[in-house]
Design a protein around this motif. Structure first.
Motif, PDB file in Angstrom:
ATOM      1  N   CYS A   1       7.723 -48.932  54.395  1.00  0.00           N
ATOM      2  CA  CYS A   1       7.811 -50.525  54.934  1.00  0.00           C
ATOM      3  C   CYS A   1       9.027 -51.171  54.364  1.00  0.00           C
ATOM      4  O   CYS A   1       9.659 -52.297  54.744  1.00  0.00           O
ATOM      5  N   GLY A   2       9.474 -50.760  53.065  1.00  0.00           N
ATOM      6  CA  GLY A   2      10.744 -51.415  52.329  1.00  0.00           C
ATOM      7  C   GLY A   2      10.521 -52.578  51.738  1.00  0.00           C
ATOM      8  O   GLY A   2      11.399 -53.293  51.455  1.00  0.00           O
ATOM      9  N   GLU A   3       9.209 -53.185  51.792  1.00  0.00           N
ATOM     10  CA  GLU A   3       8.999 -54.496  51.216  1.00  0.00           C
ATOM     11  C   GLU A   3       7.761 -54.424  50.124  1.00  0.00           C
ATOM     12  O   GLU A   3       7.815 -55.746  49.405  1.00  0.00           O
ATOM     13  N   CYS A   4       7.083 -53.431  50.145  1.00  0.00           N
ATOM     14  CA  CYS A   4       6.088 -53.319  49.019  1.00  0.00           C
ATOM     15  C   CYS A   4       6.574 -53.133  47.611  1.00  0.00           C
ATOM     16  O   CYS A   4       7.543 -52.932  47.275  1.00  0.00           O
ATOM     17  N   CYS A  42       8.126 -49.663  47.367  1.00  0.00           N
ATOM     18  CA  CYS A  42       9.578 -49.463  47.987  1.00  0.00           C
ATOM     19  C   CYS A  42      10.768 -50.415  47.256  1.00  0.00           C
ATOM     20  O   CYS A  42      11.697 -49.894  47.363  1.00  0.00           O
ATOM     21  N   CYS A  46       4.663 -45.589  48.879  1.00  0.00           N
ATOM     22  CA  CYS A  46       4.401 -46.815  49.985  1.00  0.00           C
ATOM     23  C   CYS A  46       3.106 -46.790  50.656  1.00  0.00           C
ATOM     24  O   CYS A  46       2.711 -45.539  51.144  1.00  0.00           O
TER      25      CYS A  46
END
Ligand SMILES: [Zn+2]
Ligand SMILES: [Zn+2]
Length: 317
Positions: free
Chosen positions: A78-81, A84, A92
């Motif tokens: 996701c790149g945002e959690c 990540c 993730c």
């Protein structure tokens, strides 16, 4: 070769080539490594959210502009959690995995998010490169968790073990291989690759180990490995699934022994390992199966009928 229901077998079907979405590569598959995780998926020990699914997460293929790319298990994060954003995208909770959440490489064509594809190092033919993509790089993540251990036990000497044995030797460390009791071929193979000792997992190591990695999916090996490591030593469970771990006395963990698992990979793991492999250089020992014989490759892996790694190869003619 498609998994339509848990328990399999995989079935050959004809489909149109997948259409790449923006940001995806359409890759002509040249080789796809066979991994024990594929057996866990087939057997339902690791859940597949949606069937049918094309398994296979050690893909080497030809990219649109030419050149070989590798597609590993990690397909998307996701790149945002919190994971990540702290260098732990392997954890993730929304991660998608190749050959589980998206179709994998037991096929002639595959699509993949280009941000999760990696150039294959120069000089590696597709067949030899395929096992680097999971056995190699997740095996390397497990190996790194051993810290600076000098004497490392490897329980289950298959595809991952045969790669990391070469890396360990390159770094001046000792590998002690433990196989299924009586598996003379695997023990001979480990010694050929430079392991310091090789024996059945029912045998005590010739000397105390600084760390141990368990690749075999057998929980009974956990207390055995803990008893084989020195105070302060680490036991790393390198597989995605294991049978239950039997209870064991606290004394086996006492004295700051560490027991941990390794899950998935990050993209920096892939970059690091694919840069290291040609410097060793890692040479993989590969058994080639035509794509339509993927069920045979899986059955042979289950039965321990080959040493090294199995790879399926589609016939594009
Ligand atoms: Zn794998
Ligand atoms: Zn995330």
């Amino acid at each position: 070769m498609v998994l339509e229901r848990v328990g399999g077998p995989l079935r050959m079907v004809q489909r149109a080539a997948p259409e790449p979405e923006p940001g995806q590569l359409l890759v002509r598959v040249l080789a796809c490594g066979v991994c024990r995780t594929d057996l866990h998926l087939l057997d339902g020990e690791v859940d597949i959210p949606h069937l049918p699914r094309v398994l296979g997460h050690q893909i080497v293929g030809e990219a649109p502009g030419g050149g070989l790319v590798g597609i590993p298990w990690l397909a998307w994060t996701c790149g945002e959690c919190g994971y990540c954003t702290t260098g732990r995208e392997n954890l993730c909770p929304r991660a998608r995995f190749t050959g589980r959440d998206v179709d994998g490489g037991y096929a002639e064509w595959a699509v993949a998010d280009e941000r999760f594809c990696f150039p294959i190092p120069d000089g590696y033919p597709a067949l030899q490169a395929a096992p680097l993509l999971c056995a190699g790089l997740i095996g390397h993540r497990a190996y790194r968790m051993c810290g600076d251990a000098r004497r490392i036990g490897v329980f289950g000497f298959g595809s991952a073990g045969h790669v990391l044995c070469q890396v360990a030797q390159h770094e001046g460390r000792e590998i002690h291989a433990f196989t299924r009791p009586g598996d003379d071929a695997a023990q001979a193979f480990a010694l050929e690759l430079g392991a310091t000792s090789a024996s059945g997992s029912d045998q005590a190591p010739p000397a105390s180990l600084d760390a141990a990695i368990i690749f075999a999916p057998d929980g009974t090996l956990v207390p055995i490995a803990l008893r084989a490591v020195v105070p302060g030593g680490t036991v790393v469970c390198g597989g995605i699934h294991m049978s239950d771990i039997p209870s064991f006395p606290y004394a086996d963990l006492w004295q700051e022994r560490t027991l941990r698992s390794v899950a998935n990979l990050t993209r920096s793991d892939a970059e690091e390992f694919l840069a290291l492999a040609p410097r060793v250089p890692v040479e993989t020992s590969v058994h080639r199966y035509p794509l339509e014989a993927a069920n045979d490759a899986l059955a042979d892996l289950r039965a321990g009928r080959f040493t090294g790694a199995a790879v399926v190869v589609p016939d594009h003619s």
